[in-house]
Design an enzyme around this catalytic site. Sequence first.
Site, PDB file in Angstrom:
ATOM      1  N   THR A 247      24.695  54.044  70.549  1.00 32.69           N
ATOM      2  CA  THR A 247      25.681  53.038  70.169  1.00 32.69           C
ATOM      3  C   THR A 247      25.006  51.855  69.488  1.00 32.69           C
ATOM      4  O   THR A 247      23.772  51.773  69.402  1.00 32.69           O
ATOM      5  CB  THR A 247      26.414  52.516  71.416  1.00 32.69           C
ATOM      6  OG1 THR A 247      25.453  51.882  72.277  1.00 32.69           O
ATOM      7  CG2 THR A 247      27.092  53.639  72.171  1.00 32.69           C
TER       8      THR A 247
ATOM      9  N   LYS B 242      25.858  44.575  86.064  1.00 27.90           N
ATOM     10  CA  LYS B 242      26.183  45.988  86.282  1.00 27.90           C
ATOM     11  C   LYS B 242      26.069  46.352  87.755  1.00 27.90           C
ATOM     12  O   LYS B 242      26.873  47.140  88.275  1.00 27.90           O
ATOM     13  CB  LYS B 242      25.290  46.886  85.419  1.00 27.90           C
ATOM     14  CG  LYS B 242      25.628  46.853  83.938  1.00 27.90           C
ATOM     15  CD  LYS B 242      27.061  47.304  83.669  1.00 27.90           C
ATOM     16  CE  LYS B 242      27.387  47.382  82.190  1.00 27.90           C
ATOM     17  NZ  LYS B 242      28.780  47.796  81.942  1.00 27.90           N
TER      18      LYS B 242
ATOM     19  N   VAL C 132      23.308  56.209  75.432  1.00 27.65           N
ATOM     20  CA  VAL C 132      24.238  56.661  74.389  1.00 27.65           C
ATOM     21  C   VAL C 132      23.892  55.984  73.064  1.00 27.65           C
ATOM     22  O   VAL C 132      23.520  54.808  73.025  1.00 27.65           O
ATOM     23  CB  VAL C 132      25.688  56.351  74.801  1.00 27.65           C
ATOM     24  CG1 VAL C 132      26.671  56.933  73.784  1.00 27.65           C
ATOM     25  CG2 VAL C 132      25.981  56.915  76.192  1.00 27.65           C
TER      26      VAL C 132
ATOM     27  N   TYR D 180      22.085  41.486  82.471  1.00 30.75           N
ATOM     28  CA  TYR D 180      22.711  42.803  82.340  1.00 30.75           C
ATOM     29  C   TYR D 180      22.591  43.603  83.634  1.00 30.75           C
ATOM     30  O   TYR D 180      23.582  44.148  84.146  1.00 30.75           O
ATOM     31  CB  TYR D 180      22.067  43.565  81.180  1.00 30.75           C
ATOM     32  CG  TYR D 180      22.739  44.875  80.851  1.00 30.75           C
ATOM     33  CD1 TYR D 180      24.043  44.905  80.362  1.00 30.75           C
ATOM     34  CD2 TYR D 180      22.070  46.087  81.021  1.00 30.75           C
ATOM     35  CE1 TYR D 180      24.667  46.102  80.054  1.00 30.75           C
ATOM     36  CE2 TYR D 180      22.686  47.292  80.712  1.00 30.75           C
ATOM     37  CZ  TYR D 180      23.987  47.298  80.231  1.00 30.75           C
ATOM     38  OH  TYR D 180      24.607  48.482  79.928  1.00 30.75           O
TER      39      TYR D 180
ATOM     40  N   ASN E  73      35.241  49.309  79.629  1.00 34.53           N
ATOM     41  CA  ASN E  73      34.109  49.802  78.854  1.00 34.53           C
ATOM     42  C   ASN E  73      33.359  48.685  78.129  1.00 34.53           C
ATOM     43  O   ASN E  73      32.172  48.828  77.839  1.00 34.53           O
ATOM     44  CB  ASN E  73      34.599  50.830  77.825  1.00 34.53           C
ATOM     45  CG  ASN E  73      33.481  51.378  76.974  1.00 34.53           C
ATOM     46  OD1 ASN E  73      32.482  51.861  77.481  1.00 34.53           O
ATOM     47  ND2 ASN E  73      33.627  51.279  75.656  1.00 34.53           N
TER      48      ASN E  73
END
Length: 212
Positions: free
Chosen positions: A152, A119, A150, A115, A48
């Site tokens: 976060t 990914k 999300v 990023y 994660n």
Amino acid sequence: MDQAREKGIFLEYLTYDLEDTAGINGLVKRVKGAVDTATATRMALINNAGTVAPVQPVGRSSSAAVRAALHINLAAPMLLTSAFIEYTADLPVDRRILNISSGAARNPYVGWGAYCTTKAGLDMFTRCVGLEQKNMANPVKIIAVAPGIVDTAMQESIRNTAEEDFPNRNRFIALHEKGLLTSPDAAAENILRLFLSEEIETGGIYDIRHVP
């Protein structure tokens, strides 16, 4: 921690900097050593941890920041997966690996070169390991899941990025202002429901927003 204790679940926390990929084998050995493998019925690895930095066009991103992204987002989960498969190979238990992916694995963004690339690499790695495991006697079930957007600390960091570094910043600000971000608890519940399902296909790439 309190909820786990109330249910009689033992938790042990190990702190580790995943940018230091050289020590990952030792980390997995320590984790396995803390597990009662004689009574375990399932062992799972959830990759994660991740970083969106550097949020800048590639020509202005420092080599140190790009290297850190490669280590944390891609090299670490690859090495953790390899060690997990090796160190649990002799255990007659249900073995599962969950890689947290992103819509950025499929959609390019200005300023997210590191990023998006890491990914996308994680998704392909998941597919490769899935192919390797399909014909094993006790295959590891491995999937990658994009959790949606999300609420976060990473999202907060994105909203505070300079617009010249990330031209899509205003879209993420608008999603937050309109209350359209998924809560971490809701995202975790949906992801775990999928992860523990018997219907998942090993090597599968999922978007939680499109899972019934």
